[in-house]
Design a protein around this motif. Structure first.
Motif, PDB file in Angstrom:
ATOM      1  N   LEU A   7       0.835  -1.211   0.000  1.00 53.00           N
ATOM      2  CA  LEU A   7       0.000   0.000   0.000  1.00 53.00           C
ATOM      3  C   LEU A   7       0.869   1.260   0.000  1.00 53.00           C
ATOM      4  N   THR A  10       2.375   1.597  -3.467  1.00 53.21           N
ATOM      5  CA  THR A  10       1.391   2.006  -4.483  1.00 53.21           C
ATOM      6  C   THR A  10       1.070   3.490  -4.316  1.00 53.21           C
ATOM      7  N   TYR A  14       1.955   6.293  -7.203  1.00 53.33           N
ATOM      8  CA  TYR A  14       0.950   7.131  -7.890  1.00 53.33           C
ATOM      9  C   TYR A  14       1.114   8.610  -7.542  1.00 53.33           C
ATOM     10  N   GLU A  57     -16.657   4.935  -6.799  1.00 53.12           N
ATOM     11  CA  GLU A  57     -15.564   4.316  -7.554  1.00 53.12           C
ATOM     12  C   GLU A  57     -14.370   4.232  -6.622  1.00 53.12           C
ATOM     13  N   GLY A  59     -10.440   3.532  -6.040  1.00 52.55           N
ATOM     14  CA  GLY A  59      -9.261   3.653  -6.898  1.00 52.55           C
ATOM     15  C   GLY A  59      -9.605   4.555  -8.071  1.00 52.55           C
ATOM     16  N   GLY A  61      -8.503   7.427  -9.088  1.00 52.26           N
ATOM     17  CA  GLY A  61      -7.408   8.036  -9.838  1.00 52.26           C
ATOM     18  C   GLY A  61      -7.746   9.420 -10.359  1.00 52.26           C
ATOM     19  N   HIS A  62      -7.595   9.599 -11.676  1.00 49.37           N
ATOM     20  CA  HIS A  62      -7.821  10.898 -12.330  1.00 49.37           C
ATOM     21  C   HIS A  62      -9.275  11.361 -12.283  1.00 49.37           C
ATOM     22  N   THR A  65     -13.402   8.161 -14.914  1.00 46.74           N
ATOM     23  CA  THR A  65     -14.398   7.080 -14.921  1.00 46.74           C
ATOM     24  C   THR A  65     -15.574   7.455 -14.022  1.00 46.74           C
ATOM     25  N   ASP A  80      -9.538   7.252  -3.398  1.00 45.97           N
ATOM     26  CA  ASP A  80      -8.236   6.811  -3.914  1.00 45.97           C
ATOM     27  C   ASP A  80      -7.181   6.915  -2.827  1.00 45.97           C
ATOM     28  N   LEU A  81      -6.211   5.989  -2.940  1.00 50.67           N
ATOM     29  CA  LEU A  81      -5.094   5.908  -1.993  1.00 50.67           C
ATOM     30  C   LEU A  81      -4.176   7.119  -2.109  1.00 50.67           C
ATOM     31  N   GLY A 101      -8.598   7.353   0.591  1.00 56.23           N
ATOM     32  CA  GLY A 101      -8.986   6.183   1.377  1.00 56.23           C
ATOM     33  C   GLY A 101      -8.416   4.926   0.741  1.00 56.23           C
ATOM     34  N   ALA A 102      -8.580   3.825   1.437  1.00 57.22           N
ATOM     35  CA  ALA A 102      -8.051   2.548   0.945  1.00 57.22           C
ATOM     36  C   ALA A 102      -9.180   1.537   0.808  1.00 57.22           C
ATOM     37  N   MET A 103      -9.135   0.776  -0.279  1.00 58.55           N
ATOM     38  CA  MET A 103     -10.287  -0.069  -0.594  1.00 58.55           C
ATOM     39  C   MET A 103     -10.469  -1.253   0.361  1.00 58.55           C
ATOM     40  N   TRP A 119     -12.229   0.154 -11.193  1.00 64.15           N
ATOM     41  CA  TRP A 119     -11.823   0.196 -12.600  1.00 64.15           C
ATOM     42  C   TRP A 119     -10.291   0.238 -12.645  1.00 64.15           C
ATOM     43  N   TYR A 120      -9.699  -0.923 -12.892  1.00 67.25           N
ATOM     44  CA  TYR A 120      -8.230  -1.047 -12.925  1.00 67.25           C
ATOM     45  C   TYR A 120      -7.599  -0.583 -11.612  1.00 67.25           C
ATOM     46  N   SER A 121      -8.209  -0.956 -10.501  1.00 64.80           N
ATOM     47  CA  SER A 121      -7.588  -0.643  -9.206  1.00 64.80           C
ATOM     48  C   SER A 121      -7.359  -1.905  -8.373  1.00 64.80           C
TER      49      SER A 121
HETATM   50  C1  LIG Z   1      -4.513   2.272 -12.902  1.00 67.05           C
HETATM   51  S1  LIG Z   1      -5.178   3.551 -11.873  1.00 67.05           S
HETATM   52  C2  LIG Z   1      -6.869   3.522 -12.343  1.00 67.05           C
HETATM   53  C3  LIG Z   1      -7.509   4.859 -12.189  1.00 67.05           C
HETATM   54  C4  LIG Z   1      -8.971   4.968 -12.603  1.00 67.05           C
HETATM   55  N1  LIG Z   1      -9.834   4.037 -11.900  1.00 67.05           N
HETATM   56  C5  LIG Z   1      -9.231   4.859 -14.084  1.00 67.05           C
HETATM   57  O1  LIG Z   1     -10.386   4.885 -14.441  1.00 67.05           O
HETATM   58  O2  LIG Z   1      -8.330   4.794 -14.913  1.00 67.05           O
HETATM   59  C6  LIG Z   1      -5.232   2.761 -10.289  1.00 67.05           C
HETATM   60  C7  LIG Z   1      -5.673   3.703  -9.170  1.00 67.05           C
HETATM   61  O3  LIG Z   1      -6.009   2.908  -8.023  1.00 67.05           O
HETATM   62  C8  LIG Z   1      -5.503   3.528  -6.865  1.00 67.05           C
HETATM   63  N2  LIG Z   1      -5.324   2.499  -5.851  1.00 67.05           N
HETATM   64  C9  LIG Z   1      -4.438   1.483  -5.864  1.00 67.05           C
HETATM   65  N3  LIG Z   1      -4.561   0.731  -4.766  1.00 67.05           N
HETATM   66  C10 LIG Z   1      -5.566   1.276  -4.031  1.00 67.05           C
HETATM   67  C11 LIG Z   1      -6.174   0.944  -2.779  1.00 67.05           C
HETATM   68  N4  LIG Z   1      -5.738  -0.096  -2.069  1.00 67.05           N
HETATM   69  N5  LIG Z   1      -7.192   1.709  -2.341  1.00 67.05           N
HETATM   70  C12 LIG Z   1      -7.619   2.790  -3.055  1.00 67.05           C
HETATM   71  N6  LIG Z   1      -7.077   3.154  -4.239  1.00 67.05           N
HETATM   72  C13 LIG Z   1      -6.066   2.408  -4.728  1.00 67.05           C
HETATM   73  C14 LIG Z   1      -4.219   4.190  -7.323  1.00 67.05           C
HETATM   74  O4  LIG Z   1      -3.798   5.221  -6.449  1.00 67.05           O
HETATM   75  C15 LIG Z   1      -4.593   4.684  -8.721  1.00 67.05           C
HETATM   76  O5  LIG Z   1      -5.089   5.986  -8.704  1.00 67.05           O
END
Ligand SMILES: C[S@@+](CC[C@H](N)C(=O)[O-])C[C@H]1O[C@@H](n2cnc3c(N)ncnc32)[C@H](O)[C@@H]1O
Length: 219
Positions: A7, A10, A14, A57, A59, A61-62, A65, A80-81, A101-103, A119-121
Motif C-alpha cells: 500500500l 502504491t 501514484y 468508484e 481507486g 485516480g484521475h 471514470t 483513492d489511496l 482512502g483505501a479499498m 476500474w483497474y484498481s
Molecule cells: C490504474 S489507476 C486507475 C484509475 C482509474 N480508476 C481509471 O479509471 O483509470 C489505479 C488507481 O487505483 C488507486 N489504488 C491502488 N490501490 C488502491 C487501494 N488499495 N485503495 C484505493 N485506491 C487504490 C491508485 O492510487 C490509482 O489511482
C-alpha cells in the motif's frame, strides 16, 4: 498498526506519477467502446433498481471514470489511496466528491451503496488480499446493489521500478477472471455479466485480454 508495504509503495508510486499519467489514463476510456458500454449498462441497472443510485468508484485516480458514471445518472463519489490523484480529480471534476482512502477498509456504512466500481484498481492488490477486499465491497453494498470490476486478465505481475521518468515500485497484477468470480461468490454476489475482450489495437503496450465483471449482491 503499520500498513502493508504494497500500500505504501502504491501510494507513493501514484503520488509521483500523477501529473504524467493522469492525462493518458483519462483518455483511455474515449478509445474503448466496450468499456464505455459496460459502464453505461452498470449505471442503467443501478438506476433501474435503486431510487437512490449512490455509487462509489474505488481507486478513482484521475476521476474520469467517476465522471463518466455521473454523466450516466449515478450519484457518484471517488476514493483513492493517492493524495496527488485525489487532488488532480478534484481539480478536473470539481462537481464530484473525491477523497483519500483505501479499498480494504472503506469509510462507508454497511449495506449503504447501490453501486461500486473498481476500474483497474483491484490490479494493485496482491492475490492473498484480494478476497478480503472483494468481501469489503460486499459489506458496503445493499442487497441488489451492483459491483463492476475492470482489470487486465492473466496470471502474471508487471513490476515497474521506473514509470514516466520517476522512480517507483509499482506492481500491476493481472487477474484470473475465474478466481475473481469465486471471490465474488464467496462475498455474496451473483454473477450478472462476464466480458473478456481483446486489447484495443492502439494500446499495444499491454497486449493482454481485459475483463469486466458485473455482480449483484444477494439478499
Ligand atoms: C490504474 S489507476 C486507475 C484509475 C482509474 N480508476 C481509471 O479509471 O483509470 C489505479 C488507481 O487505483 C488507486 N489504488 C491502488 N490501490 C488502491 C487501494 N488499495 N485503495 C484505493 N485506491 C487504490 C491508485 O492510487 C490509482 O489511482
Amino acid at each position: 498498526m503499520t500498513e502493508p508495504t504494497y500500500l505504501t509503495a502504491t501510494r507513493s508510486g501514484y503520488d509521483a506519477i500523477t501529473e504524467s499519467c493522469a492525462g493518458p489514463f483519462r483518455a483511455a476510456l474515449d478509445d474503448a467502446p466496450l468499456d464505455r458500454a459496460l459502464l453505461a449498462a452498470l449505471a442503467e441497472m443501478v438506476r433501474r433498481d435503486h431510487p437512490d443510485p449512490l455509487t462509489v468508484e474505488v481507486g478513482s485516480g484521475h476521476g474520469g471514470t467517476a465522471a463518466y458514471l455521473a454523466k450516466h445518472g449515478l450519484s457518484v463519489s471517488g476514493i483513492d489511496l493517492s493524495t496527488a490523484m485525489v487532488e488532480y480529480a478534484r481539480r478536473t471534476y470539481p462537481e464530484i466528491d473525491f477523497r483519500v482512502g483505501a479499498m480494504h477498509e472503506l469509510d462507508i456504512d454497511d449495506a449503504s451503496l447501490a453501486g461500486l466500481v473498481s476500474w483497474y484498481s483491484l490490479i494493485h492488490i496482491p492475490e492473498s488480499d484480494r478476497p478480503a477486499v472483494v468481501a469489503e465491497f460486499g459489506r458496503v453494498l445493499r442487497p441488489g446493489g451492483y459491483v463492476l470490476l475492470g482489470f487486465q486478465a492473466g496470471d502474471d505481475t508487471l513490476h515497474f521500478d521506473e514509470a514516466f521518468g520517476h522512480e517507483v515500485s509499482l506492481d500491476f497484477h493481472r487477474l484470473d477472471p475465474d478466481a475473481v468470480i469465486a471471490a465474488l461468490d464467496a462475498a455474496g454476489f451473483e454473477l450478472v455479466a462476464r466480458l473478456v475482450r481483446a486489447p484495443e489495437a492502439r494500446h499495444t503496450s499491454a497486449p493482454v485480454p481485459h475483463a469486466i465483471l458485473i455482480g449483484r449482491k444477494l439478499a
